[in-house]
Motif scaffolding. Structure first.
Motif, PDB file in Angstrom:
ATOM      1  N   PHE A  90     -50.958  72.236  20.755  1.00  0.00           N
ATOM      2  CA  PHE A  90     -50.330  71.009  20.267  1.00  0.00           C
ATOM      3  C   PHE A  90     -49.876  71.186  18.828  1.00  0.00           C
ATOM      4  O   PHE A  90     -50.626  71.666  17.975  1.00  0.00           O
ATOM      5  CB  PHE A  90     -51.311  69.837  20.318  1.00  0.00           C
ATOM      6  CG  PHE A  90     -51.563  69.314  21.693  1.00  0.00           C
ATOM      7  CD1 PHE A  90     -52.728  69.642  22.371  1.00  0.00           C
ATOM      8  CD2 PHE A  90     -50.644  68.484  22.318  1.00  0.00           C
ATOM      9  CE1 PHE A  90     -52.970  69.165  23.645  1.00  0.00           C
ATOM     10  CE2 PHE A  90     -50.877  67.999  23.593  1.00  0.00           C
ATOM     11  CZ  PHE A  90     -52.040  68.339  24.258  1.00  0.00           C
ATOM     12  N   PHE A 104     -48.719  63.615  17.400  1.00  0.00           N
ATOM     13  CA  PHE A 104     -48.775  64.844  18.193  1.00  0.00           C
ATOM     14  C   PHE A 104     -47.530  65.012  19.060  1.00  0.00           C
ATOM     15  O   PHE A 104     -46.935  64.032  19.533  1.00  0.00           O
ATOM     16  CB  PHE A 104     -49.991  64.814  19.129  1.00  0.00           C
ATOM     17  CG  PHE A 104     -51.287  65.119  18.441  1.00  0.00           C
ATOM     18  CD1 PHE A 104     -51.945  64.145  17.715  1.00  0.00           C
ATOM     19  CD2 PHE A 104     -51.841  66.383  18.508  1.00  0.00           C
ATOM     20  CE1 PHE A 104     -53.142  64.415  17.073  1.00  0.00           C
ATOM     21  CE2 PHE A 104     -53.042  66.675  17.875  1.00  0.00           C
ATOM     22  CZ  PHE A 104     -53.686  65.682  17.153  1.00  0.00           C
ATOM     23  N   GLY A 105     -47.188  66.284  19.291  1.00  0.00           N
ATOM     24  CA  GLY A 105     -46.218  66.607  20.322  1.00  0.00           C
ATOM     25  C   GLY A 105     -46.870  66.520  21.689  1.00  0.00           C
ATOM     26  O   GLY A 105     -48.071  66.247  21.814  1.00  0.00           O
ATOM     27  N   GLU A 106     -46.071  66.776  22.728  1.00  0.00           N
ATOM     28  CA  GLU A 106     -46.557  66.647  24.088  1.00  0.00           C
ATOM     29  C   GLU A 106     -47.326  67.879  24.574  1.00  0.00           C
ATOM     30  O   GLU A 106     -47.885  67.864  25.658  1.00  0.00           O
ATOM     31  CB  GLU A 106     -45.386  66.376  25.024  1.00  0.00           C
ATOM     32  CG  GLU A 106     -44.781  64.988  24.842  1.00  0.00           C
ATOM     33  CD  GLU A 106     -45.755  63.883  25.184  1.00  0.00           C
ATOM     34  OE1 GLU A 106     -46.223  63.181  24.271  1.00  0.00           O
ATOM     35  OE2 GLU A 106     -46.075  63.725  26.373  1.00  0.00           O
TER      36      GLU A 106
END
Lengths: 113, 114
Positions: A90, A104-106
């Motif tokens: 992440f 956060f990103g996915e």
């Protein structure tokens, strides 16, 4: 508009290969992070950059190398992949340490065969 | 040593009932505390934080958390659980001695049954 985007979402590769994961944030944040989440969902900080300067560099193999070309980007390159590198990685960003929350990103799911 | 504990691996609650997800911490100085939620195959999402001020903090999706300094706790609560609240919840605290790094709990899986 995605706030923190990372690519690719999935990587499947053989042991010994090299791979990169890219991350970009459009939030104007000054700090970016890479985290590793293992199969038991434990989160482990790997690296953190503040204004392109490395500020956290946890004990990770030197096969992992982060690069921050500018405040909005933090990439992760992994050399000589091993089975144990399989995890979800992440990227995250935040503004204003220490009170700022992380976005956060996915995630990028890496599978090493 | 700085640490965060989430004593329950899993919490089961019936829909409509109140829920509590527990978190205790150990840090030097004043704690900066955070709760995040992770839905399956997604990134973590920020729910709420305590920095200073009122001990009861309100956050996203109807969640709130109560900071208790004497018990060094920061439990997450919601008055009436929804099935859609089912997810993995993480508590975290800033380590003011180590570049403000976040110290994470191990996560608590919340299951809301219809």
């Amino acid at each position: 508009d995605t706030a923190v985007s990372q690519t690719p979402k999935y990587l499947v590769t053989q042991m010994g290969n090299d791979k990169s994961i890219k991350c970009e944030q459009n939030l104007g944040h000054d700090t970016m992070y890479w985290y590793k989440q293992d199969s038991k969902k434990f989160l482990k900080i790997m690296f953190s950059y503040n204004n392109k300067e490395l500020i956290i560099n946890e004990t990770v193999p030197n096969r992992f190398s982060p690069k921050s070309p500018d405040k909005a980007h933090l990439n992760l390159h992994i050399n000589s992949l091993e089975l144990g590198d399989s995890a979800v990685y992440f990227c995250a960003s935040s503004l204003g340490q220490p009170t700022g929350e992380l976005f956060f990103g996915e995630g990028s799911r890496l599978t090493v065969l | 040593a700085q640490s965060v504990a989430q004593p329950e691996d899993q919490v089961n609650v019936a829909e409509g009932n109140p829920l509590t997800v527990k978190c205790t911490y150990s840090v030097s100085g004043n704690p900066y505390l955070f709760w995040y939620v992770q839905y399956p195959n997604r990134g973590l999402q920020f729910l709420l934080k305590y920095i200073t001020g009122d001990n009861l903090v309100k956050g996203s999706y109807g969640f709130e958390a109560e900071f208790n300094k004497s018990q060094t706790s920061f439990h997450l609560k919601k008055p009436s659980a929804l099935v859609s609240d089912s997810a993995l919840y993480f508590c975290a605290v800033r380590d003011m001695t180590s570049n403000y790094q976040l110290i994470w709990g191990a996560g608590t899986k919340l299951i809301i049954k219809p």
